[in-house]
Write a protein that holds these residues in place. Structure first.
Motif, PDB file in Angstrom:
ATOM      1  N   ALA A   1      66.279  37.817  87.967  1.00 37.31           N
ATOM      2  CA  ALA A   1      67.140  38.790  88.372  1.00 37.31           C
ATOM      3  C   ALA A   1      68.342  38.165  89.196  1.00 37.31           C
ATOM      4  CB  ALA A   1      66.609  39.909  89.302  1.00 37.31           C
TER       5      ALA A   1
ATOM      6  N   GLU B   1      56.792  44.798  83.774  1.00 33.99           N
ATOM      7  CA  GLU B   1      56.329  44.954  85.586  1.00 33.99           C
ATOM      8  C   GLU B   1      55.226  45.910  85.594  1.00 33.99           C
ATOM      9  OE1 GLU B   1      61.137  44.083  86.722  1.00 33.99           O
ATOM     10  OE2 GLU B   1      60.139  45.955  87.031  1.00 33.99           O
TER      11      GLU B   1
ATOM     12  N   GLY C   1      59.805  37.087  85.176  1.00 32.85           N
ATOM     13  CA  GLY C   1      61.468  37.469  84.847  1.00 32.85           C
ATOM     14  C   GLY C   1      62.134  36.794  85.915  1.00 32.85           C
TER      15      GLY C   1
ATOM     16  N   ARG D   1      68.311  43.089  87.289  1.00 33.37           N
ATOM     17  CA  ARG D   1      67.255  42.359  86.157  1.00 33.37           C
ATOM     18  C   ARG D   1      68.151  41.867  85.072  1.00 33.37           C
ATOM     19  NH1 ARG D   1      64.879  46.887  88.040  1.00 33.37           N
ATOM     20  NH2 ARG D   1      62.478  46.868  88.583  1.00 33.37           N
TER      21      ARG D   1
END
Length: 358
Positions: A352, A317, A350, A16
């Motif tokens: 990662a 999340e 997001g 992440r």
């Protein structure tokens, strides 16, 4: 469908790097979330996301947002407006509308970005395609029409279908000839359309859980008419749920990328309990895993992650419109490193880092 399952043969992990896009306060198009982005580069080389923007009433549009960086890592976006809205009659019903969950693949041999998206129209979610040279102006190719295949003893066009994504280059078709291929996920329960109708499985399929399929269009046909991309045929099952973290269903994520082992496909798996497949479910968990597909036959799975590469852990999340969701939809190379962009709890976006572990 052929599968060899060995977690040790998936030498990748996701690390992440944080949240990079959240709803803008006061922006009506984002009132119910920004999520599940596609991605691509404009002709000047700048990286952009194409996020799903959700307005009040679960009405979705596709936006455009340029990615900004901190120390070379994606860290935010600058919004560039809306590039696709549910303007066509088949993209909206009397009580619903939307162009949802875009995936964009740059296909150099075509010189175009190919967007697949879900048109949420009068008969529920149906997959559709559009193409662009610059990510800003899109030309619809229309709803995908799956060719009839007698050995399946069904018509794939009867069923809702999601998670459509194209390979970035031609691959061998079932006949050995070069073809443009797309992954997709039919859903066999027709009870949403006709109460009591239930599940109708294709011939030879005994597991009713939605899984990943592949369909093809010969290169020669697409070179003659780009609209042929929306008329795939030679449908084959690639993979079904195999592990507890994906016990309910699986679906393709970003476009497959070529790695030394084959085609790396990041996918999502769902566990928990689904009461209504088209409602915003609150009792499920979405996680990200990976498969390696055979370059000589991309319907064949060479390896598969037994455990998820990423499961819902952070607050972003675990809390949102649909809690406990990690939903990967885009992957891009930046300065020699690959980053995966994903939806967080159907509310934010997001990123990662995809790292090689061996």
């Amino acid at each position: 469908m052929s599968t060899t399952s060995a977690a040790s043969r998936i030498p990748y992990r996701l690390v992440r790097k944080g949240m990079i896009m959240s709803p803008l306060p006061g922006e009506a198009n984002e009132a119910e979330g920004v999520l599940n982005p596609a991605s691509g580069r404009t002709p000047n080389g700048r990286l952009h996301l194409l996020p799903r923007l959700v307005a009040k009433g679960n009405v979705s549009r596709v936006g455009l947002a340029e990615v900004t960086f901190t120390d070379g890592v994606p860290s935010g976006v600058e919004r560039r407006g809306v590039v696709l809205a549910p303007d066509e009659g088949w993209e909206r019903g009397k009580r619903n509308a939307g162009v949802e969950d875009p995936r964009v693949t740059w296909i150099p041999s075509l010189g175009k970005h190919v967007m697949s998206y879900v048109a949420y129209g009068p008969l529920g979610p149906k997959p559709a395609l559009a193409v662009s040279e610059d990510l800003t102006e899109w030309t619809r190719l229309g709803p995908i029409h799956f060719a009839y295949q007698p050995d399946l003893d069904t018509d794939l066009n009867l069923f809702p279908n999601k998670d459509v994504v194209h390979f970035p280059e031609p691959v061998p078709g079932p006949d050995g000839e070069p073809a443009y291929a797309m992954l997709h996920r039919p859903m066999w329960d027709l009870g949403w359309f006709r109460p009591g109708e239930g599940v109708h499985l294709p011939a030879g399929i005994t597991d009713e859980r939605p899984g990943i399929w592949i369909s093809y269009v010969p290169v020669a046909e697409v070179e003659t008419d780009i609209r042929a991309l929306a008329r795939p045929r030679a449908h084959r099952l690639v993979a079904l749920s195999a592990h507890p973290w994906e016990e309910l269903k699986i679906g393709a994520g970003p476009a497959p990328i070529r790695v030394p082992e084959g085609w790396l496909l990041i996918h999502h798996g769902v566990s928990g309990h689904i009461e209504d497949p088209f409602a915003q479910n609150q009792k499920v968990s979405y996680a990200a895993g990976a498969m390696i597909l055979d370059p000589a036959d991309p319907a064949k799975v060479l390896a598969r992650s037994e455990e998820p590469l990423m499961a819902p852990e952070t607050e972003e999340e675990r809390t949102g419109t649909v809690p406990n969701v990690v939903f990967p939809t885009a992957i891009e190379e930046i300065d020699g490193q690959r980053y995966v962009f994903y939806g967080m709890a159907d509310a934010q976006i997001g990123v990662a880092l995809l790292e090689r572990t061996a």
